[in-house]
Scaffold this motif. Structure first.
Motif, PDB file in Angstrom:
ATOM      1  N   GLU A 171       0.948  31.928 -18.484  1.00  0.00           N
ATOM      2  CA  GLU A 171       0.745  31.155 -19.709  1.00  0.00           C
ATOM      3  C   GLU A 171      -0.203  31.884 -20.663  1.00  0.00           C
ATOM      4  OE1 GLU A 171       2.276  28.462 -20.722  1.00  0.00           O
ATOM      5  OE2 GLU A 171       3.491  28.457 -18.908  1.00  0.00           O
ATOM      6  N   ARG A 212       1.779  34.473 -22.363  1.00  0.00           N
ATOM      7  CA  ARG A 212       2.664  33.846 -23.357  1.00  0.00           C
ATOM      8  C   ARG A 212       1.892  33.486 -24.621  1.00  0.00           C
ATOM      9  NH1 ARG A 212       5.364  28.640 -24.301  1.00  0.00           N
ATOM     10  NH2 ARG A 212       3.908  27.602 -22.871  1.00  0.00           N
ATOM     11  N   LEU A 213       0.666  32.995 -24.437  1.00  0.00           N
ATOM     12  CA  LEU A 213      -0.164  32.684 -25.604  1.00  0.00           C
ATOM     13  C   LEU A 213      -0.493  33.956 -26.390  1.00  0.00           C
ATOM     14  CD1 LEU A 213      -2.696  30.079 -24.127  1.00  0.00           C
ATOM     15  CD2 LEU A 213      -0.824  29.617 -25.716  1.00  0.00           C
ATOM     16  N   SER A 248       2.550  35.118 -28.326  1.00  0.00           N
ATOM     17  CA  SER A 248       2.761  34.239 -29.480  1.00  0.00           C
ATOM     18  C   SER A 248       1.730  34.500 -30.563  1.00  0.00           C
ATOM     19  CB  SER A 248       2.691  32.774 -29.040  1.00  0.00           C
ATOM     20  OG  SER A 248       3.687  32.481 -28.077  1.00  0.00           O
ATOM     21  N   LEU A 307       2.528  35.402 -34.409  1.00  0.00           N
ATOM     22  CA  LEU A 307       2.049  34.522 -35.476  1.00  0.00           C
ATOM     23  C   LEU A 307       1.100  35.249 -36.421  1.00  0.00           C
ATOM     24  CD1 LEU A 307       1.415  31.206 -33.482  1.00  0.00           C
ATOM     25  CD2 LEU A 307       3.298  31.706 -35.051  1.00  0.00           C
ATOM     26  N   TYR A 322       3.542  25.578 -37.346  1.00  0.00           N
ATOM     27  CA  TYR A 322       3.783  26.363 -36.135  1.00  0.00           C
ATOM     28  C   TYR A 322       3.292  25.647 -34.872  1.00  0.00           C
ATOM     29  CZ  TYR A 322       5.473  30.393 -38.705  1.00  0.00           C
ATOM     30  OH  TYR A 322       6.230  31.230 -39.482  1.00  0.00           O
ATOM     31  N   ASP A 338       3.714  22.444 -34.384  1.00  0.00           N
ATOM     32  CA  ASP A 338       4.831  21.567 -34.030  1.00  0.00           C
ATOM     33  C   ASP A 338       5.969  22.358 -33.386  1.00  0.00           C
ATOM     34  OD1 ASP A 338       3.404  19.482 -35.077  1.00  0.00           O
ATOM     35  OD2 ASP A 338       4.416  19.498 -37.030  1.00  0.00           O
ATOM     36  N   ARG A 339       6.181  23.592 -33.843  1.00  0.00           N
ATOM     37  CA  ARG A 339       7.274  24.404 -33.303  1.00  0.00           C
ATOM     38  C   ARG A 339       6.985  24.887 -31.879  1.00  0.00           C
ATOM     39  NH1 ARG A 339       9.079  28.637 -38.116  1.00  0.00           N
ATOM     40  NH2 ARG A 339       9.796  27.087 -39.650  1.00  0.00           N
ATOM     41  N   THR A 340       5.763  25.333 -31.658  1.00  0.00           N
ATOM     42  CA  THR A 340       5.442  25.971 -30.376  1.00  0.00           C
ATOM     43  C   THR A 340       4.879  25.010 -29.335  1.00  0.00           C
ATOM     44  OG1 THR A 340       3.211  26.535 -31.136  1.00  0.00           O
ATOM     45  CG2 THR A 340       4.965  28.140 -31.550  1.00  0.00           C
ATOM     46  N   PHE A 390       1.729  24.495 -29.171  1.00  0.00           N
ATOM     47  CA  PHE A 390       0.367  24.956 -28.939  1.00  0.00           C
ATOM     48  C   PHE A 390      -0.599  24.244 -29.875  1.00  0.00           C
ATOM     49  CE2 PHE A 390       2.507  29.287 -28.089  1.00  0.00           C
ATOM     50  CZ  PHE A 390       2.832  28.904 -26.803  1.00  0.00           C
ATOM     51  N   ILE A 434      -3.273  25.157 -32.432  1.00  0.00           N
ATOM     52  CA  ILE A 434      -3.564  26.365 -33.210  1.00  0.00           C
ATOM     53  C   ILE A 434      -4.800  26.110 -34.065  1.00  0.00           C
ATOM     54  CG2 ILE A 434      -2.690  28.017 -34.904  1.00  0.00           C
ATOM     55  CD1 ILE A 434       0.122  27.308 -34.049  1.00  0.00           C
ATOM     56  N   LEU A 444      -5.064  30.069 -29.932  1.00  0.00           N
ATOM     57  CA  LEU A 444      -4.031  29.190 -29.394  1.00  0.00           C
ATOM     58  C   LEU A 444      -4.555  28.562 -28.102  1.00  0.00           C
ATOM     59  CD1 LEU A 444      -0.872  31.482 -29.798  1.00  0.00           C
ATOM     60  CD2 LEU A 444      -1.912  29.947 -31.477  1.00  0.00           C
TER      61      LEU A 444
END
Length: 308
Positions: free
Chosen positions: A43, A46-47, A50, A54, A75, A77-79, A81, A83, A153
């Motif tokens: 994870e 992955r952060l 991303s 971004l 972003y 809402d999309r991911t 995460f 932010i 993130l």
């Protein structure tokens, strides 16, 4: 000690289910911690990936308050995460899950400090803003002629733990197969061992009851097998000895039966231990029925009694 290397000891040791459960529990705990560590590391990667993606989009946009807030909200809402954007002084410029004007200075956050020093920072800690444990990844977004911003993130550890618990349940389910297999093997070994011990017990009871022809049927090459063969050898020797005594007794009885003179043997207390047929006829008694009796109890003639 030799016992720790014997096959019998290993069989007994392998049959203990408690030991098996303890081993499986230790293995499951170790594997669970490793899976959890790998899951958190995955994870975190992955952060970081991303954050790099971004940051490229962030460099192309206008660094104004409303625009930044709209960007992190979009972003986020999309991911999925959380932010957050932080300036070099530690001031929060935008956050998609909390009002940035109500958030304290973030200059002392460990992941923020590490990001300013090395470009990337991470930490796992309790968020005073949200009141939850979070995994943080901070990434410094440099700009020309300025330090830039820090893009941070975050993911709740509870969300990460949900995936870990799924893997843990799968690990427990997989562990059931070797557990049941070992349990079945332990049952068979224990059953075989107890049956072999029962046969030895039956053999000893038969010998005690005088059944000298009894033998233990044992072909294994372990300690119980060696013991069974030793007992069989001892029983064979006892049988030969008893047969020899019986043959010797028969020979002595044949000799005594052929002697015309009376023969009498007594123990120190005067009890009859041997009387041949000739003496029995003379005394008009049965030699076998009078064994163990005192001589004076057998002799009926008063003259003989007076002589004795």
């Amino acid at each position: 000690m030799i016992i720790f290397h014997s096959r019998l000891f290993l069989k007994i040791l392998g049959s203990y289910v408690i030991l098996l459960l303890a081993v499986l529990l230790i293995v499951d705990v170790i594997m669970a911690r490793r899976i959890q560590s790998n899951h958190v590391s995955h994870e975190r990667n992955r952060l970081e990936t991303s954050a790099v993606v971004l940051s490229q989009d962030l460099l192309r946009m206008e660094k104004q308050g409303p625009a930044l807030q709209s960007w992190v909200q979009q972003y986020g809402d999309r991911t999925g995460f959380r932010i957050t954007l932080i300036d070099p002084d530690g001031k929060v410029l935008a956050d998609n899950q909390h009002d940035p004007t109500q958030m304290g200075n973030h200059a002392n956050r460990p992941e923020i400090q590490e990001a300013w020093r090395t470009g990337t920072g991470s930490s796992t800690r309790f968020s005073r803003t949200l009141g939850t444990n979070e995994l943080y990844l901070a990434y410094r977004v440099p700009e020309n002629q300025s330090p830039g911003l820090v893009l941070r993130l975050a993911l709740p550890l509870q969300q990460i733990s949900a995936g870990f618990r799924t893997a843990q349940r799968q690990l427990i389910f997989i562990s059931l197969f070797p557990f049941l297999l070992a349990l079945g093997l332990g049952y068979r070994l224990t059953r075989s061992l107890t049956q072999r011990i029962a046969s030895l017990q039956e053999f000893s009871e038969n010998i005690a009851q005088g059944h000298l022809h009894a033998r233990v049927k044992e072909v294994a090459a372990d300690e119980l097998g060696h013991l069974a063969r030793s007992l069989n050898t001892t029983a064979d020797a006892m049988q030969r000895f008893i047969d020899e005594l019986r043959d010797e007794k028969n020979r002595v009885e044949a000799i005594l039966d052929g002697v015309r003179a009376g023969i009498l043997a007594t123990d120190p207390e005067g009890r009859v231990t041997l009387m041949n047929p000739a003496l029995g006829r003379f005394l008009q008694v049965d030699p076998q029925e009078n064994l163990g009796k005192k001589v004076l109890e057998i002799i009926r003639s008063s003259e003989l009694k007076s002589i004795l």
